[in-house]
Design an enzyme around this catalytic site. Structure first.
Site, PDB file in Angstrom:
ATOM      1  N   PHE A 220      -8.106   1.021   7.013  1.00  0.00           N
ATOM      2  CA  PHE A 220      -8.043  -0.405   7.361  1.00  0.00           C
ATOM      3  C   PHE A 220      -8.642  -1.244   6.237  1.00  0.00           C
ATOM      4  O   PHE A 220      -9.573  -2.015   6.432  1.00  0.00           O
ATOM      5  CB  PHE A 220      -8.752  -0.661   8.701  1.00  0.00           C
ATOM      6  CG  PHE A 220      -8.336  -1.963   9.343  1.00  0.00           C
ATOM      7  CD1 PHE A 220      -7.021  -2.161   9.740  1.00  0.00           C
ATOM      8  CD2 PHE A 220      -9.243  -2.987   9.538  1.00  0.00           C
ATOM      9  CE1 PHE A 220      -6.617  -3.352  10.328  1.00  0.00           C
ATOM     10  CE2 PHE A 220      -8.856  -4.186  10.117  1.00  0.00           C
ATOM     11  CZ  PHE A 220      -7.530  -4.369  10.520  1.00  0.00           C
TER      12      PHE A 220
ATOM     13  N   ILE B 190      -4.485  -3.514   2.480  1.00  0.00           N
ATOM     14  CA  ILE B 190      -3.072  -3.497   2.880  1.00  0.00           C
ATOM     15  C   ILE B 190      -2.934  -3.433   4.402  1.00  0.00           C
ATOM     16  O   ILE B 190      -2.165  -4.189   5.009  1.00  0.00           O
ATOM     17  CB  ILE B 190      -2.336  -2.309   2.206  1.00  0.00           C
ATOM     18  CG1 ILE B 190      -2.326  -2.523   0.685  1.00  0.00           C
ATOM     19  CG2 ILE B 190      -0.921  -2.162   2.737  1.00  0.00           C
ATOM     20  CD1 ILE B 190      -1.938  -1.312  -0.136  1.00  0.00           C
TER      21      ILE B 190
ATOM     22  N   THR C 299       3.184   4.235   3.033  1.00  0.00           N
ATOM     23  CA  THR C 299       3.200   3.486   1.765  1.00  0.00           C
ATOM     24  C   THR C 299       1.934   3.806   0.966  1.00  0.00           C
ATOM     25  O   THR C 299       1.616   3.093   0.021  1.00  0.00           O
ATOM     26  CB  THR C 299       3.266   1.956   2.006  1.00  0.00           C
ATOM     27  OG1 THR C 299       2.145   1.577   2.809  1.00  0.00           O
ATOM     28  CG2 THR C 299       4.565   1.525   2.650  1.00  0.00           C
ATOM     29  N   SER C 300       1.185   4.855   1.382  1.00  0.00           N
ATOM     30  CA  SER C 300      -0.087   5.142   0.690  1.00  0.00           C
ATOM     31  C   SER C 300       0.158   6.076  -0.501  1.00  0.00           C
ATOM     32  O   SER C 300       0.408   5.598  -1.607  1.00  0.00           O
ATOM     33  CB  SER C 300      -1.117   5.703   1.679  1.00  0.00           C
ATOM     34  OG  SER C 300      -0.696   6.937   2.208  1.00  0.00           O
TER      35      SER C 300
ATOM     36  N   GLU D 286       6.105  12.772  -7.346  1.00  0.00           N
ATOM     37  CA  GLU D 286       6.933  11.674  -7.841  1.00  0.00           C
ATOM     38  C   GLU D 286       7.073  11.815  -9.353  1.00  0.00           C
ATOM     39  O   GLU D 286       6.060  12.071 -10.012  1.00  0.00           O
ATOM     40  CB  GLU D 286       6.300  10.321  -7.502  1.00  0.00           C
ATOM     41  CG  GLU D 286       6.321  10.025  -6.018  1.00  0.00           C
ATOM     42  CD  GLU D 286       5.673   8.688  -5.670  1.00  0.00           C
ATOM     43  OE1 GLU D 286       5.385   7.904  -6.593  1.00  0.00           O
ATOM     44  OE2 GLU D 286       5.464   8.436  -4.476  1.00  0.00           O
TER      45      GLU D 286
ATOM     46  N   HIS E 248       8.662   4.096  -4.362  1.00  0.00           N
ATOM     47  CA  HIS E 248       7.309   3.626  -4.700  1.00  0.00           C
ATOM     48  C   HIS E 248       7.363   2.209  -5.294  1.00  0.00           C
ATOM     49  O   HIS E 248       6.854   1.976  -6.401  1.00  0.00           O
ATOM     50  CB  HIS E 248       6.622   4.598  -5.669  1.00  0.00           C
ATOM     51  CG  HIS E 248       5.123   4.485  -5.641  1.00  0.00           C
ATOM     52  ND1 HIS E 248       4.285   5.534  -5.864  1.00  0.00           N
ATOM     53  CD2 HIS E 248       4.309   3.416  -5.420  1.00  0.00           C
ATOM     54  CE1 HIS E 248       3.033   5.135  -5.794  1.00  0.00           C
ATOM     55  NE2 HIS E 248       3.021   3.833  -5.518  1.00  0.00           N
ATOM     56  N   ILE E 249       7.951   1.305  -4.521  1.00  0.00           N
ATOM     57  CA  ILE E 249       8.099  -0.080  -5.001  1.00  0.00           C
ATOM     58  C   ILE E 249       7.194  -1.048  -4.247  1.00  0.00           C
ATOM     59  O   ILE E 249       7.248  -2.254  -4.466  1.00  0.00           O
ATOM     60  CB  ILE E 249       9.570  -0.569  -4.881  1.00  0.00           C
ATOM     61  CG1 ILE E 249      10.086  -0.407  -3.436  1.00  0.00           C
ATOM     62  CG2 ILE E 249      10.459   0.138  -5.871  1.00  0.00           C
ATOM     63  CD1 ILE E 249      11.426  -1.070  -3.190  1.00  0.00           C
ATOM     64  N   GLY E 250       6.356  -0.501  -3.346  1.00  0.00           N
ATOM     65  CA  GLY E 250       5.537  -1.373  -2.504  1.00  0.00           C
ATOM     66  C   GLY E 250       4.717  -2.390  -3.284  1.00  0.00           C
ATOM     67  O   GLY E 250       4.562  -3.533  -2.870  1.00  0.00           O
TER      68      GLY E 250
END
Ligand code: NAD
Length: 333
Positions: free
Chosen positions: A156, A159, A237-238, A268, A287-289
Site C-alpha cells: 500500500f 501506486i 503491475t509490480s 523480461e 511493462h508500460i505502466g
C-alpha cells in the site's frame, strides 16, 4: 558544494531532454551523461562522481560495480522499483539510494485499473473476436462487475494508494495487506487492513503493488492461488517474479482463478512462446505502466531535483534506505 559531479550512466533507451544539462550547470553541478555498458566504461565516466544516476532497470548498477564508484555517495534510480539496485551494499558504503515514485504512481495505477477493466469488460477478447468477423453481443456472457465487489491490494505505497483513490469511484470495497503501513493510514481511503490469507480469500480482484524483495519473491504461488476465489482476477503491475508463473499458468488453465492482467512477467523480455500468452483469460502489456507523456516529464524533473538536493546537502524527497549513514551531511528538506 564545490566540484560536485553527477553521472547519468544508464539510460535504458530514454532520450535525455536538452534542459537537463542546462539545469545541472545552473546548479553548479559538473554533469556527464553516458550510457555505460561495461564496468571499465562506468569507472571512466563515473569513478569520480558524487552521485550516480540510472534510468529504468539498467543492469550497470550491480553490487560488483559499486567498487569502481569510489566517490559515490548517492545513487538515483529514476522510477520506483529498486530490485536492480544493490541497496544493502550501497547502505554499507554510506551511499544514499533515492528514487522517484511520485512520477509514476498515476500511470501505473491507471495501468492496473486499465488491465482490470480490460478483463471485466472483455475489451481485449471482444476486440479480437470482432476483428475475426464475430459480432456476438450475447456470447459469451459478461461475468464480472465492479460495484460492490472487493478489491485486495497487496502493498500500500504510492501506486496502491492511487489505485484505491481512483477505484473508490467504482464503489468497490478495498482490503489491504501491507505489514509496513500503519492501519490509521488506510482510513483516508476507506480501506481495511487484513491478514494476507484473508485478503486472498475475500477479494474478487487482487492487485499486486509490493516491491520485489527476498520476502516477496513468488509471494503468489500455488497455495495463494488456491486460496483465491474461482471468479477472482489477479492484476500484476509490480514485478513478474512476485508471482510463480508456472503456478499461475496452472491456476488459469484449471480454473482456480478466472483471469489475470499482467504488465510484468518473469523474465523480461519474455520467451515469445510463453504459454500464458496463449490463454484467452490473460491480458498482457509489455511493462508500460510507468510510461505516459506526463510521467516521463515528471521522472526527469524529479530525478534532476533529487540530484540538486544531494548536491546542496539535503535529503532527497524519496529515500529507499533512510537508515543509511550518508557520506556527507544532509539536512531535512
Ligand atoms: P512504494 O515503495 O511506494 O510502495 C511499496 C509498498 O509495498 C510499501 O508500502 C511497502 O510497505 C509494501 N511492502 C513491502 N514489502 C511487502 C510485503 N512483503 N507484503 C506487502 N507489502 C509490502 O512503491 P510504489 O511506487 O507503490 O511501487 C510498487 C512497485 O511497483 C515497485 O516496487 C515496482 O516494482 C513496481 N512498479 C512497476 C512499474 C511498471 O511499469 N509496471 C512502474 C513503477 C513501479
Amino acid at each position: 558544494m564545490d566540484g560536485f559531479k553527477v553521472a547519468l550512466v544508464g539510460l535504458s533507451g530514454q532520450v535525455m531532454p536538452d534542459w537537463v544539462s542546462e539545469r545541472m550547470a545552473n546548479a553548479g553541478i559538473d554533469f556527464v551523461a553516458k550510457d555505460c555498458t561495461t564496468r571499465q566504461e562506468l569507472a571512466r565516466v563515473a569513478g569520480d562522481a558524487d552521485v550516480v544516476w540510472i534510468f529504468g532497470d539498467s543492469p550497470i548498477m550491480c553490487a560488483e560495480n559499486l567498487q569502481v564508484l569510489e566517490r559515490c555517495g548517492g545513487i538515483i534510480r529514476s522510477g520506483s522499483g529498486t530490485d536492480k539496485v544493490p541497496v544493502a551494499e550501497a547502505s554499507e558504503r554510506g551511499i544514499v539510494v533515492a528514487n522517484t515514485p511520485a512520477a509514476v504512481e498515476e500511470s501505473v495505477s491507471d495501468q492496473a485499473i486499465g488491465l482490470l477493466l480490460a478483463i471485466t469488460r472483455q475489451i481485449v477478447t471482444r476486440d479480437r473476436a470482432v476483428r475475426q468477423g464475430k459480432w456476438e453481443p450475447n456470447l459469451p456472457a459478461l461475468v464480472w462487475h465492479l460495484q460492490g465487489q472487493t478489491l485486495g491490494l497487496i502493498g500500500f505505497g504510492h501506486i496502491a494508494q492511487a489505485v484505491a483513490r481512483k477505484m473508490s469511484g467504482f464503489e468497490v470495497k478495498i482490503l489491504v495487506y501491507d505489514p509496513y503501513v500503519a492501519a490509521e493510514m488506510l482510513i483516508n481511503y476507506s480501506a481495511k487492513a487484513v491478514a494476507f490469507d484473508e485478503l486472498l480469500t475475500q477479494s474478487d480482484f487482487v492487485s499486486l503493488h509490493c516491491p520485489l524483495t527476498k520476502e516477496t519473491y513468488r509471494l503468489i504461488s500455488e497455495r495463494e492461488l488456491r486460496l483465491m476465489k474461482p471468479n477472482a482476477i489477479l492484476i500484476n503491475t509490480s514485478r513478474g517474479a512476485v508471482v510463480d508463473e508456472p503456478a499461475l499458468l496452472t491456476a488459469l488453465r484449471e480454473g482456480w482463478i478466472s483471469a489475470a492482467g499482467l504488465d510484468v512477467v518473469d523474465p523480461e523480455p519474455p520467451d515469445p512462446d510463453n504459454p500464458l500468452f496463449q490463454l484467452e483469460n490473460v491480458v498482457v502489456t509489455p511493462h508500460i505502466g510507468g510510461f505516459s507523456d506526463y510521467s516521463m516529464q515528471r521522472t526527469w524533473e524529479l530525478s534532476v531535483e533529487t540530484a540538486i538536493d544531494l548536491a546542496q546537502g539535503r535529503w532527497p524527497r524519496s529515500v529507499v534506505n533512510p537508515l543509511v549513514k550518508p557520506r556527507w551531511t544532509l539536512v531535512e528538506q
